[in-house]
Design a protein around this motif. Sequence first.
Motif, PDB file in Angstrom:
ATOM      1  N   GLU A  12     -10.878  -1.515 -10.024  1.00 22.98           N
ATOM      2  CA  GLU A  12     -11.121  -1.964  -8.648  1.00 22.98           C
ATOM      3  C   GLU A  12     -10.068  -2.968  -8.206  1.00 22.98           C
ATOM      4  O   GLU A  12      -9.610  -2.937  -7.055  1.00 22.98           O
ATOM      5  CB  GLU A  12     -12.522  -2.573  -8.543  1.00 22.98           C
ATOM      6  N   TYR A  15      -6.858  -1.020  -7.528  1.00 22.33           N
ATOM      7  CA  TYR A  15      -6.929  -0.248  -6.287  1.00 22.33           C
ATOM      8  C   TYR A  15      -6.830  -1.162  -5.067  1.00 22.33           C
ATOM      9  O   TYR A  15      -6.249  -0.788  -4.044  1.00 22.33           O
ATOM     10  CB  TYR A  15      -8.246   0.521  -6.231  1.00 22.33           C
ATOM     11  N   ALA A  16      -7.406  -2.350  -5.171  1.00 26.11           N
ATOM     12  CA  ALA A  16      -7.337  -3.296  -4.050  1.00 26.11           C
ATOM     13  C   ALA A  16      -5.903  -3.735  -3.790  1.00 26.11           C
ATOM     14  O   ALA A  16      -5.505  -3.941  -2.637  1.00 26.11           O
ATOM     15  CB  ALA A  16      -8.214  -4.508  -4.340  1.00 26.11           C
ATOM     16  N   ARG A  17      -5.134  -3.867  -4.867  1.00 26.62           N
ATOM     17  CA  ARG A  17      -3.742  -4.299  -4.713  1.00 26.62           C
ATOM     18  C   ARG A  17      -2.822  -3.129  -4.383  1.00 26.62           C
ATOM     19  O   ARG A  17      -1.788  -3.308  -3.733  1.00 26.62           O
ATOM     20  CB  ARG A  17      -3.262  -4.990  -5.991  1.00 26.62           C
ATOM     21  N   SER A  18      -3.179  -1.931  -4.861  1.00 27.82           N
ATOM     22  CA  SER A  18      -2.313  -0.771  -4.640  1.00 27.82           C
ATOM     23  C   SER A  18      -3.154   0.466  -4.369  1.00 27.82           C
ATOM     24  O   SER A  18      -3.567   1.156  -5.308  1.00 27.82           O
ATOM     25  CB  SER A  18      -1.408  -0.547  -5.867  1.00 27.82           C
ATOM     26  N   PRO A  19      -3.401   0.789  -3.113  1.00 23.20           N
ATOM     27  CA  PRO A  19      -4.127   2.019  -2.784  1.00 23.20           C
ATOM     28  C   PRO A  19      -3.436   3.258  -3.347  1.00 23.20           C
ATOM     29  O   PRO A  19      -4.100   4.259  -3.643  1.00 23.20           O
ATOM     30  CB  PRO A  19      -4.132   2.023  -1.249  1.00 23.20           C
ATOM     31  N   ARG A  20      -2.116   3.165  -3.505  1.00 28.44           N
ATOM     32  CA  ARG A  20      -1.365   4.293  -4.070  1.00 28.44           C
ATOM     33  C   ARG A  20      -1.831   4.601  -5.496  1.00 28.44           C
ATOM     34  O   ARG A  20      -1.878   5.768  -5.891  1.00 28.44           O
ATOM     35  CB  ARG A  20       0.132   3.974  -4.066  1.00 28.44           C
ATOM     36  N   GLU A  35      -4.826   4.390  -6.688  1.00 31.27           N
ATOM     37  CA  GLU A  35      -6.053   5.181  -6.608  1.00 31.27           C
ATOM     38  C   GLU A  35      -5.725   6.631  -6.255  1.00 31.27           C
ATOM     39  O   GLU A  35      -6.302   7.573  -6.824  1.00 31.27           O
ATOM     40  CB  GLU A  35      -6.984   4.581  -5.556  1.00 31.27           C
ATOM     41  N   GLU A  36      -4.776   6.792  -5.347  1.00 24.76           N
ATOM     42  CA  GLU A  36      -4.364   8.147  -4.953  1.00 24.76           C
ATOM     43  C   GLU A  36      -3.763   8.901  -6.140  1.00 24.76           C
ATOM     44  O   GLU A  36      -4.043  10.089  -6.354  1.00 24.76           O
ATOM     45  CB  GLU A  36      -3.350   8.042  -3.808  1.00 24.76           C
TER      46      GLU A  36
END
Length: 342
Positions: free
Chosen positions: A31, A34-39, A41-42
């Motif tokens: 988490e 993902y908060a720091r880098s949405p990429r 998560e993608e």
Amino acid sequence: MSYSSEVYKEALRVMENRRTEAEMKLERRREILYARSPRAEEIERKIAHTSVAAAKAILVNGEDLRTKLEELKQRNLTLQKELKDIIASFDFGENYLEPWYKCQKCRDRGDVDGKTCECMKSLLRQIAYDQLNSCSPLSLSDFDSFSLDYYSKIPTAEGRPSANAHMTAVLGFCKKYARNFEEDADSLLFQGGPGLGKTHLSLAIANELIQKGFGVIYVSAPNILARLAKENFEFEYRFGEQNSTEQLLIECDLLILDDLGIERTSRNTLSILYNLLNSRMLLSKPTIVSTNLRMEHIQEQYDFRIVSRIIGNLRRVEFVGTDIRQLKRKKKKLRNDEYYDE
């Protein structure tokens, strides 16, 4: 070694908690990433999709399977490298997106390829130790709380050092013993009248060694000998198995037998005591025995085999002074008398 069902249940509970905790911490780390880098998560979603695509390619007929799988593999490697670079850019560490199990070998499941993992064996031993120690006041005694104020500073009539000087040396010896303890350390005989600090200092040694990770069992001699006599009977006549409690006492890093001499002796208990002392001696495992008995009384109470192990294998540490419990009671009574006089 066999353990009770309670020990196994507790070990499995601890393993499940370790596994659950590692997986929950992984989700929290994910988490944060993902908060720091949405990429990131993608990328993880795309990596998951390539695995699904590879499975479909195997099932689909008429497709150039090798070419398709190679294409998916290269795509996966590219995504993994990009994700690794993102993690490194945040200084999160290479294994950031892996569960940090306490034991990576078995992944906190307790077995590897159907065989009990060493971490599970260690956990079972520790839980069994804790159960044996559960009735002992391990948390109540340490070196800092051992007071020399109750020992007289007046030299003896025979010209020997005062009780205070003698017990200062004993305290120093016990601290050094705990500080330099090894699995083949000397065995000790704490000998002296009641209330002179034998139990306190043996517990202080136990506490320090437990903090260092050694397997220590502290037991009252009367209680454990009675328990072993009962368990030996049950195992021999009902199950035909070895008594696991006795094996734990034999194999632990340090065994402390407190209050030897006040137990009810019988042929059975004497045999058990001899087996404990002799087995640990053969394994070079240190034992601390504390007793109120003088040496002549030990020779009267026990047969020559036990006396030989005690005299020949245990280094004598003499405790001197006046019963501290009596002194404390007198001191308390004086305070109460002063209160009522007012």
